[in-house]
Motif scaffolding. Structure first.
Motif, short mmCIF file in Angstrom:
data_model
loop_
_atom_site.label_atom_id
_atom_site.label_comp_id
_atom_site.label_asym_id
_atom_site.label_seq_id
_atom_site.Cartn_x
_atom_site.Cartn_y
_atom_site.Cartn_z
N ALA A 188 -32.12 -0.38 0.24
CA ALA A 188 -32.03 0.93 -0.39
C ALA A 188 -30.59 1.41 -0.44
CB ALA A 188 -32.90 1.94 0.35
N THR A 189 -29.81 1.14 0.58
CA THR A 189 -28.38 1.49 0.57
C THR A 189 -27.65 0.69 -0.50
OG1 THR A 189 -28.49 1.92 2.95
CG2 THR A 189 -26.31 1.62 2.00
N GLU A 195 -32.88 5.42 -9.15
CA GLU A 195 -33.68 4.98 -8.00
C GLU A 195 -35.16 4.94 -8.32
OE1 GLU A 195 -33.06 6.67 -4.17
OE2 GLU A 195 -30.93 6.89 -4.53
N ILE A 196 -35.64 5.96 -9.03
CA ILE A 196 -37.06 5.99 -9.38
C ILE A 196 -37.41 4.81 -10.28
CG2 ILE A 196 -38.79 7.26 -10.73
CD1 ILE A 196 -37.53 9.83 -9.63
N LEU A 245 -27.07 13.58 -11.83
CA LEU A 245 -28.51 13.63 -12.08
C LEU A 245 -29.11 12.27 -12.39
CD1 LEU A 245 -28.71 16.87 -14.24
CD2 LEU A 245 -29.33 16.58 -11.84
N TYR A 277 -35.74 2.05 -10.48
CA TYR A 277 -35.48 0.81 -9.76
C TYR A 277 -36.68 0.41 -8.91
CZ TYR A 277 -32.72 -2.73 -7.48
OH TYR A 277 -32.23 -3.94 -7.06
N TYR A 278 -37.26 1.37 -8.22
CA TYR A 278 -38.39 1.07 -7.35
C TYR A 278 -39.72 1.13 -8.09
CZ TYR A 278 -35.13 1.31 -3.52
OH TYR A 278 -34.09 1.08 -2.69
N GLN A 285 -28.56 9.50 -10.73
CA GLN A 285 -28.78 8.71 -9.52
C GLN A 285 -30.24 8.72 -9.07
OE1 GLN A 285 -28.99 9.64 -5.94
NE2 GLN A 285 -28.73 7.54 -5.29
N PRO A 286 -30.91 9.88 -8.98
CA PRO A 286 -32.33 9.83 -8.61
C PRO A 286 -33.19 9.14 -9.67
CG PRO A 286 -31.51 12.09 -8.49
CD PRO A 286 -30.42 11.25 -9.03
N ILE A 287 -32.83 9.29 -10.94
CA ILE A 287 -33.59 8.63 -12.00
C ILE A 287 -33.44 7.11 -11.88
CG2 ILE A 287 -33.74 8.33 -14.50
CD1 ILE A 287 -32.89 11.30 -14.70
N ASN A 318 -28.40 2.37 -3.81
CA ASN A 318 -27.65 3.62 -3.97
C ASN A 318 -26.18 3.36 -4.30
OD1 ASN A 318 -29.89 5.18 -3.47
ND2 ASN A 318 -29.47 5.33 -1.29
N TYR A 328 -25.55 1.92 -7.91
CA TYR A 328 -25.59 2.88 -9.01
C TYR A 328 -24.19 3.40 -9.30
CZ TYR A 328 -26.12 7.23 -11.50
OH TYR A 328 -25.98 8.24 -12.41
#
Length: 139
Positions: free
Chosen positions: A72-73, A131-132, A125, A134-135, A127-129, A76, A79
């Motif tokens: 996960a790191t 991650e979502i 904004l 990506y997972y 970055q969370p998108i 992050n 990105y």
């Protein structure tokens, strides 16, 4: 999505390189080739590290949650490593297009300021998108 299907990561890399090439294709040849080559190396290194970390993540089963935390790191950090150069190219291309316009100097400055602010907002904004996606909306 990317964690179990490497095709998505490859498609993201192709789109990334295609966007950069389309932005710099009308520049001088050495600028065009150098920026496109740097983006290609950046994407290939990301895919290599991603495959390596993914294989390690799948091979080791007794490490516990620390392996997933390291992965996960990596997601992050990747990105910011991938999208800061892309947004810098967007900023360079956008400021260049804004400066060519036949408007007042103050108006061009204000528009450039808000354009750069919007790019920073997209970086934050996005970055969370990222991650979502990506997972793959996994819990």
């Amino acid at each position: 999505m990317f964690i179990f299907k490497p095709l998505y990561a490859v498609i993201l890399g192709i789109v990334y390189i295609g966007i950069i090439y389309s932005l710099v294709r009308k520049e001088k040849k050495y600028i065009n080739y150098s920026i496109t080559f740097v983006s290609l190396v950046l994407q290939l290194s990301f895919l290599f590290l991603w495959v390596r970390k993914f294989l390690i993540l799948q091979a080791v089963h007794n490490e516990g949650f620390q392996r997933f935390e390291k992965f996960a790191t990596f997601v992050n950090i990747s990105y910011f490593v991938l999208f800061i150069p892309l947004l810098l190219i967007f900023a360079w291309y956008g400021i260049k297009k804004i400066s060519v316009q036949d408007q007042f100097l103050l108006l061009k400055g204000i528009f450039a300021f808000f354009y750069l602010g919007a790019l920073v907002g997209i970086l934050i904004l996005g970055q969370p998108i990222f991650e979502i996606l990506y997972y793959g909306f996994a819990p």
